[in-house]
Design a protein around this motif. Sequence first.
Motif, PDB file in Angstrom:
ATOM      1  N   TYR A 112      12.469  38.777  -9.451  1.00  0.00           N
ATOM      2  CA  TYR A 112      12.154  39.273 -10.789  1.00  0.00           C
ATOM      3  C   TYR A 112      11.502  38.158 -11.603  1.00  0.00           C
ATOM      4  O   TYR A 112      11.723  36.966 -11.360  1.00  0.00           O
ATOM      5  CB  TYR A 112      13.394  39.810 -11.522  1.00  0.00           C
ATOM      6  CG  TYR A 112      14.209  38.734 -12.201  1.00  0.00           C
ATOM      7  CD1 TYR A 112      13.903  38.308 -13.493  1.00  0.00           C
ATOM      8  CD2 TYR A 112      15.266  38.123 -11.547  1.00  0.00           C
ATOM      9  CE1 TYR A 112      14.636  37.301 -14.101  1.00  0.00           C
ATOM     10  CE2 TYR A 112      16.000  37.119 -12.149  1.00  0.00           C
ATOM     11  CZ  TYR A 112      15.686  36.705 -13.421  1.00  0.00           C
ATOM     12  OH  TYR A 112      16.397  35.701 -14.027  1.00  0.00           O
ATOM     13  N   ASP A 114      10.848  37.894 -15.922  1.00  0.00           N
ATOM     14  CA  ASP A 114      10.904  38.480 -17.251  1.00  0.00           C
ATOM     15  C   ASP A 114      10.165  37.547 -18.212  1.00  0.00           C
ATOM     16  O   ASP A 114      10.274  36.324 -18.105  1.00  0.00           O
ATOM     17  CB  ASP A 114      12.338  38.613 -17.766  1.00  0.00           C
ATOM     18  CG  ASP A 114      13.192  39.592 -16.983  1.00  0.00           C
ATOM     19  OD1 ASP A 114      12.649  40.362 -16.180  1.00  0.00           O
ATOM     20  OD2 ASP A 114      14.413  39.561 -17.199  1.00  0.00           O
ATOM     21  N   VAL A 128       9.485  43.140 -18.231  1.00  0.00           N
ATOM     22  CA  VAL A 128      10.295  43.024 -17.010  1.00  0.00           C
ATOM     23  C   VAL A 128       9.483  43.452 -15.793  1.00  0.00           C
ATOM     24  O   VAL A 128       8.894  44.534 -15.784  1.00  0.00           O
ATOM     25  CB  VAL A 128      11.549  43.932 -17.118  1.00  0.00           C
ATOM     26  CG1 VAL A 128      12.358  43.919 -15.833  1.00  0.00           C
ATOM     27  CG2 VAL A 128      12.402  43.524 -18.305  1.00  0.00           C
TER      28      VAL A 128
END
Length: 145
Positions: A112, A114, A128
């Motif tokens: 991920y 962000d 995100v």
Amino acid sequence: MQHAPAVNTKANQASPPAAVVDEYLRRLMIPDPDAARELVSPALRIRFTGGREMRDPAQCAAFNATRYAWVKKRIEATEVVDGASDDHAVVYSRGTLYGAWPDGTEFEGNRYVDRYVVSRGLITQMDVWNDSAEWLLERAGLALS
């Protein structure tokens, strides 16, 4: 039920932007959207995976509850972009997701990234991105090599 975000306090103003983001993620991953809401601006704009627009941490938690049985973030780095000021700081959080899909199958290593904008100790914007959609396509036998 949505609540108004907390009023900006001296404690929020004194917190470095990276610390604000790390604490927000800690609260959101519990999940405790009410506590996470204390660290966001009333003008918060969230753009989640797939371009989903949201305005409140509770919407993030609700979306995650539909996609995962449970999910947490393993933060590898929180980075503040050069040129940050009290009025405008861009902060990136990157790492991996781990948890379980709705059928209970556990996963880890789901990347991920962000991106946050922090102003005067409050998060005003959150974007995100993660690999979950690709992983779900693979689980469904639809991923291209």
